[in-house]
Scaffold this active site. Structure first.
Site, mmCIF file in Angstrom:
data_model
loop_
_atom_site.group_PDB
_atom_site.id
_atom_site.type_symbol
_atom_site.label_atom_id
_atom_site.label_comp_id
_atom_site.label_asym_id
_atom_site.label_seq_id
_atom_site.Cartn_x
_atom_site.Cartn_y
_atom_site.Cartn_z
ATOM 1 N N ASP A 181 43.803 23.892 -20.257
ATOM 2 C CA ASP A 181 42.921 23.053 -19.430
ATOM 3 C C ASP A 181 42.226 23.835 -18.317
ATOM 4 O O ASP A 181 41.523 23.232 -17.500
ATOM 5 C CB ASP A 181 43.724 21.894 -18.814
ATOM 6 C CG ASP A 181 43.926 20.751 -19.801
ATOM 7 O OD1 ASP A 181 43.069 20.573 -20.689
ATOM 8 O OD2 ASP A 181 44.943 20.039 -19.687
ATOM 9 N N GLU A 232 38.255 23.788 -18.694
ATOM 10 C CA GLU A 232 37.732 22.420 -18.576
ATOM 11 C C GLU A 232 37.918 21.836 -17.170
ATOM 12 O O GLU A 232 37.054 21.152 -16.651
ATOM 13 C CB GLU A 232 38.437 21.530 -19.609
ATOM 14 C CG GLU A 232 37.829 20.159 -19.750
ATOM 15 C CD GLU A 232 38.456 19.389 -20.903
ATOM 16 O OE1 GLU A 232 38.408 19.874 -22.044
ATOM 17 O OE2 GLU A 232 39.009 18.300 -20.650
ATOM 18 N N ASP A 233 39.029 22.119 -16.556
ATOM 19 C CA ASP A 233 39.381 21.416 -15.311
ATOM 20 C C ASP A 233 39.358 22.265 -14.046
ATOM 21 O O ASP A 233 39.597 21.747 -12.957
ATOM 22 C CB ASP A 233 40.779 20.786 -15.451
ATOM 23 C CG ASP A 233 40.794 19.642 -16.440
ATOM 24 O OD1 ASP A 233 39.722 19.059 -16.672
ATOM 25 O OD2 ASP A 233 41.858 19.328 -16.987
ATOM 26 N N HIS A 283 51.690 19.508 -16.547
ATOM 27 C CA HIS A 283 51.164 19.154 -17.870
ATOM 28 C C HIS A 283 51.078 20.357 -18.830
ATOM 29 O O HIS A 283 51.693 20.322 -19.900
ATOM 30 C CB HIS A 283 49.823 18.423 -17.716
ATOM 31 C CG HIS A 283 49.064 18.308 -18.985
ATOM 32 N ND1 HIS A 283 49.497 17.521 -20.036
ATOM 33 C CD2 HIS A 283 47.919 18.913 -19.423
ATOM 34 C CE1 HIS A 283 48.644 17.648 -21.044
ATOM 35 N NE2 HIS A 283 47.683 18.483 -20.695
HETATM 36 ZN ZN ZN Z 1 45.810 18.982 -21.641
#
Ligand code: ZN
Length: 194
Positions: free
Chosen positions: A71, A74-75, A44
């Protein structure tokens, strides 16, 4: 001279981009995107960065690095300090702009993305549009295992986010609109208000 040799001006920049790619790949190494056939998560951010690289005229290194890293906070367990120490404060700022506060409930986070979109920096807006294009592409063309109403909810919410930042990059906005047009056909629903 062999024209395929990377020139000395570009080699350092390519290295910087690969440091970010390697960092993101390591951080996301145990993650897969959920779906009927799970895809390694790193696909991604690579997609998002490739889109930014292709669509933005004269992108800077920080924008590409931030796209690859967008990301990680966040992830994964990555911290802003880690990003800033390794990639500098500007990359850190862009990634933070693109990070939802995960301590807030889902619907609050979604609402805040719409409200905050217009206040984002140019770099964050470009990455945001690319992110939504990639996510909707996945929803439409990969087996995410979502029912139609969930797909529509995500797409309609994305349209609201993008509507706040139109005028950022014409080419990507055309691609986004094209994707919404395709969504209408695939999901057999009217999404644009013509
Ligand atoms: Zn993303």
């Amino acid at each position: 001279m062999d024209k395929n040799i990377i020139n000395t001006n570009s080699i350092d920049q390519i290295k910087e981009i690969f440091v970010a790619l390697d960092f993101a790949a390591f951080k996301h190494r145990h993650q897969k995107r959920k779906g009927i056939i799970p895809i390694p998560y790193i696909n991604h951010p690579i997609r998002v960065a490739a889109l930014v690289l292709n669509k933005i005229e004269n992108p800077d290194i920080e924008m590409i690095q931030a796209a690859l890293l967008h990301d990680t906070i966040e992830d994964t367990k990555t911290t802003i300090d880690e990003i800033q120490a390794k990639f500098g404060s500007r990359v850190g700022e862009i990634v933070i702009e693109l990070t939802d506060n995960m301590s807030q409930p889902y619907f609050v986070r979604k609402k805040l993305q719409i409200e905050k979109a217009s206040k984002l920096s140019y770099e964050a807006r470009c990455i945001k549009i690319a992110d939504k294009i990639c996510n909707i592409n996945d929803i439409l063309y990969t087996r995410v295992g979502w029912i139609k109403s969930r797909k529509l909810r995500y797409i309609k919410w994305s349209m609201k986010v993008i509507d706040q930042i139109r005028g950022t990059n014409k080419e990507m906005e055309i691609e986004f609109d094209q994707l919404i047009f395709e969504s209408e056909k695939i999901l057999k629903t009217k999404l644009f208000s013509y």
